[in-house]
Write a protein that holds these residues in place. Structure first.
Motif, PDB file in Angstrom:
ATOM      1  N   ARG A   7     -14.624  17.782 -30.371  1.00 50.03           N
ATOM      2  CA  ARG A   7     -15.066  18.583 -31.512  1.00 50.03           C
ATOM      3  C   ARG A   7     -14.380  18.161 -32.791  1.00 50.03           C
ATOM      4  NH1 ARG A   7     -10.493  18.126 -31.844  1.00 50.03           N
ATOM      5  NH2 ARG A   7      -8.882  19.606 -31.576  1.00 50.03           N
ATOM      6  N   ARG A   9     -12.436  20.045 -36.024  1.00 52.40           N
ATOM      7  CA  ARG A   9     -11.892  21.288 -36.581  1.00 52.40           C
ATOM      8  C   ARG A   9     -12.186  21.337 -38.074  1.00 52.40           C
ATOM      9  NH1 ARG A   9      -5.845  22.186 -35.342  1.00 52.40           N
ATOM     10  NH2 ARG A   9      -6.370  24.161 -36.278  1.00 52.40           N
ATOM     11  N   ALA A  42      -9.160  25.262 -29.303  1.00 53.18           N
ATOM     12  CA  ALA A  42      -8.726  25.338 -30.700  1.00 53.18           C
ATOM     13  C   ALA A  42      -9.804  26.054 -31.507  1.00 53.18           C
ATOM     14  CB  ALA A  42      -8.496  23.928 -31.247  1.00 53.18           C
ATOM     15  N   ASP A  43      -9.501  26.378 -32.739  1.00 47.64           N
ATOM     16  CA  ASP A  43     -10.465  27.080 -33.583  1.00 47.64           C
ATOM     17  C   ASP A  43     -11.724  26.235 -33.780  1.00 47.64           C
ATOM     18  OD1 ASP A  43      -8.684  25.385 -35.165  1.00 47.64           O
ATOM     19  OD2 ASP A  43      -9.807  26.114 -36.896  1.00 47.64           O
ATOM     20  N   GLY A  44     -12.832  26.920 -33.957  1.00 47.13           N
ATOM     21  CA  GLY A  44     -14.103  26.233 -34.197  1.00 47.13           C
ATOM     22  C   GLY A  44     -14.828  25.879 -32.915  1.00 47.13           C
ATOM     23  N   ASP A  46     -14.355  24.153 -30.247  1.00 50.37           N
ATOM     24  CA  ASP A  46     -13.681  24.291 -28.946  1.00 50.37           C
ATOM     25  C   ASP A  46     -13.787  25.724 -28.433  1.00 50.37           C
ATOM     26  OD1 ASP A  46     -12.870  21.684 -28.783  1.00 50.37           O
ATOM     27  OD2 ASP A  46     -10.735  22.131 -28.738  1.00 50.37           O
ATOM     28  N   GLY A  76      -5.267  28.426 -35.541  1.00 53.41           N
ATOM     29  CA  GLY A  76      -5.631  27.458 -34.521  1.00 53.41           C
ATOM     30  C   GLY A  76      -4.448  26.742 -33.918  1.00 53.41           C
TER      31      GLY A  76
END
Length: 101
Positions: A7, A9, A42-44, A46, A76
């Motif tokens: 991904r 971020r 993680a943020d976003g 993911d 994150g």
């Protein structure tokens, strides 16, 4: 089937809805009974991937985190990822000099 995500971020907020829909479409291509999602959470994307996998009845791989148990310096960070994994009921082990948690 084990399926992971790679991904990016820091995506613009205005694409979140479309990105979540696209990820959900991909998840629905798999048999939920056999689906194991792999994500750093993680943020976003993911986190969105992990949510989509759980929503269809799949499960997540466990998380092993090397963390000093301090708050994240930014959104994150490791503290956020561990907290999210625990909320999602993904197996989570924290390893640090003081031993496992």
């Amino acid at each position: 089937m084990r399926v992971g995500i790679t991904r990016h971020r820091g995506l613009p907020e205005d694409i979140e809805e479309k990105a979540r829909a696209l990820l959900a479409e991909q998840v629905e291509r798999f048999d939920a009974a056999d689906l194991v999602g792999i994500s750093r959470i993680a943020d976003g994307p993911d986190a969105w991937w992990a949510e989509a996998v759980l929503k269809v009845g799949g499960r997540l791989e466990g998380v092993v985190s090397f963390w000093d148990r301090k708050p994240s310096c930014s959104f994150g960070g490791t503290a956020d990822v561990v907290a999210y994994a625990e909320r999602m009921r993904a197996p989570c082990t924290v390893v640090w000099e003081g031993g496992e948690r």
